[in-house]
Structures are given as C-alpha cells and as structure tokens.
Enzyme design. Structure first.
Site, PDB file in Angstrom:
ATOM      1  N   TYR A 170     -10.203 -12.238 -46.116  1.00 37.11           N
ATOM      2  CA  TYR A 170     -10.645 -12.613 -47.468  1.00 37.11           C
ATOM      3  C   TYR A 170     -10.237 -11.046 -49.000  1.00 37.11           C
ATOM      4  O   TYR A 170      -9.401 -10.565 -49.342  1.00 37.11           O
ATOM      5  CB  TYR A 170     -12.077 -13.514 -47.905  1.00 37.11           C
ATOM      6  CG  TYR A 170     -11.746 -14.202 -48.355  1.00 37.11           C
ATOM      7  CD1 TYR A 170     -10.976 -15.341 -48.661  1.00 37.11           C
ATOM      8  CD2 TYR A 170     -12.748 -14.566 -49.773  1.00 37.11           C
ATOM      9  CE1 TYR A 170     -11.186 -16.409 -49.359  1.00 37.11           C
ATOM     10  CE2 TYR A 170     -13.248 -15.299 -50.803  1.00 37.11           C
ATOM     11  CZ  TYR A 170     -12.502 -16.213 -50.305  1.00 37.11           C
ATOM     12  OH  TYR A 170     -12.732 -17.529 -51.008  1.00 37.11           O
ATOM     13  N   LYS A 178     -10.941 -18.937 -46.546  1.00 42.46           N
ATOM     14  CA  LYS A 178     -12.275 -19.405 -46.627  1.00 42.46           C
ATOM     15  C   LYS A 178     -12.884 -19.878 -44.972  1.00 42.46           C
ATOM     16  O   LYS A 178     -13.583 -19.061 -44.644  1.00 42.46           O
ATOM     17  CB  LYS A 178     -12.896 -20.937 -47.473  1.00 42.46           C
ATOM     18  CG  LYS A 178     -12.984 -19.878 -49.399  1.00 42.46           C
ATOM     19  CD  LYS A 178     -13.106 -20.722 -49.818  1.00 42.46           C
ATOM     20  CE  LYS A 178     -13.725 -20.478 -51.579  1.00 42.46           C
ATOM     21  NZ  LYS A 178     -14.279 -19.621 -51.478  1.00 42.46           N
TER      22      LYS A 178
END
Length: 238
Positions: free
Chosen positions: A105, A176
């Site tokens: 991420y 996510k």
C-alpha cells in the site's frame, strides 16, 4: 432421461485437479502440497518432488524479497506471488506487516498506480466503464465469486496525493482489500475491487499509449451521478 438438475437439488460441483489447481492462486500451495494431496489431486509429477512446509516456503520468499533493492520491484514480486499462491502471500505479509505494508500500500502503491498500464499483468477486480450503462448488473455477474461481502470502488480521481489517475487508480481498491485481509482477517474471496472508469482529465495519462482506461475526459454532473446510481443499485442486487 433429462440431463437437468432436479428442482431443489444443487448441481454437483466438479473438483479441480492437476494443473487447474496450480493455476488457481486461491487453491495453489506450490511445493507445500503433501504427498497424499499430490496423489489425491492429480499433482504427482507436476511439482518438484520435495515437499516444503509453509514456513520453509515463506523463508524462501523472504530471502528473495529482501534481495530486491527497489520498493516497486518488491511490489511486483509480491503481486506475482499473490497471483500464484494467495495463502503464501498473505502468510508472508501478515507475519511481516511493518516491512511489507509500505510495499503493498502507500507509499509504493502510488508509484505502481502511476505506471499501472505498463505493469498490468492480470485482471484482479471488475472494470465498469461509462460505456457500460445499462449492462452493469451483467458485468458484476461475470465476477466468479458466489458471495461478496466487501466492495471497494474508486473512480480514480483522487488517488492518494497524486490526483486524477483514471483507470490507473485500480491499484488502490486492490491494495485496500489486501490490507483488510492482512490486518483485519477478511477472507480474500469475499472482497471485490472495482474501477468505475468515467474517463480522466489528466492529459498526460489519457494520452499515454499504455493507458488501460477510456481515453476521454471525465463524465460530470447528471451523467456521472446516474452511472454511480446504476452501479450502486446493481451491486446491491447482484
């Protein structure tokens, strides 16, 4: 005799075997399949003969990842692992969150999004474009999972601090959902990343020959809102 399944009975599911298993990241355990599993699932001869524990596999993956200098190259190696052996990917990331969350991420995913067209290798998620109006329900039904509990959707207009990346923003819902599994325990089979592709106002990206999205300016106003409404209604139905 009819070949149709009688009313009230569930059709018998065919159990994947052999190469089908090895090509399915959700089922594949690579060299982690035991001797008994290899015989039962038709894997004998399709894998190197030595059986490794998942811990041994993880050690091998870690050694390789730590030999890579560039964060983006580590990201690509992890994505390749996710596409090949989902269990081993999540085992590795979950056991080493502090080391790999900045890779899967932010901040590394931002760089990956900027280069998403050149890095695109396999589909992970659903792309719904402005040209799909009236067909969104059928598109969502093309997703192979029978049950979805979490949908993460973006239209790519505000990606981290990078602004409008259009369809290149698909890396964000994918990332996510990876976090939801690694940190929150979500079964990865229950998550669905969605790119709502309504175009992009980023001239550089839109004119990129590798751009994977609609090469048009963004929908705005009533047209945009009606597409979002159709998507939300379709997602709730499907």
């Amino acid at each position: 005799m009819s070949d149709k399944t009688p009313v009230g009975e569930q059709p018998e599911r065919r159990v994947p075997r052999g190469v089908e298993i090895l090509q399915n990241a959700r089922l594949n355990k690579g060299t982690g399949f035991t001797e008994a599993e290899r015989d039962r699932l038709g894997l004998r001869g399709l894998l190197p003969p030595r059986v490794f524990t998942q811990e041994e596999q993880e050690d091998r993956v870690l050694a390789y990842l730590r030999s890579i200098g560039s964060p983006l190259d580590k990201y690509l190696a992890l994505v390749a692992l996710l596409d090949r052996n989902e269990r081993l990917f999540y085992r590795t990331v979950t056991d080493h969150l502090a080391e790999f969350l900045p890779i899967v991420y932010t901040p590394t995913v931002g760089e990956a999004c900027r280069k998403f067209g050149r890095l695109f290798r396999s589909t992970r998620g659903v792309y719904v474009s402005a040209h799909d109006r009236g067909h969104i329900r059928s598109i969502l039904r093309n997703w192979p999972a029978e049950q979805v509990s979490v949908v993460v959707v973006t239209d790519g207009e505000r990606i981290l601090g990078l602004g409008d990346l259009g369809a290149y923003g698909m890396g964000i819902p994918i990332g996510k959902l990876t976090l939801y599994t690694a940190c929150g325990g979500l079964d990865p089979a229950l998550g669905l990343p969605v790119m709502l592709d309504v175009g992009t106002d980023n001239d550089e990206i839109r004119n990129d020959p590798n751009y994977i999205g609609l090469p048009q300016r963004r929908l705005r106003g009533a047209e945009y809102l009606s597409l979002v409404d159709e998507f939300v209604d379709a997602a709730a139905d499907v």
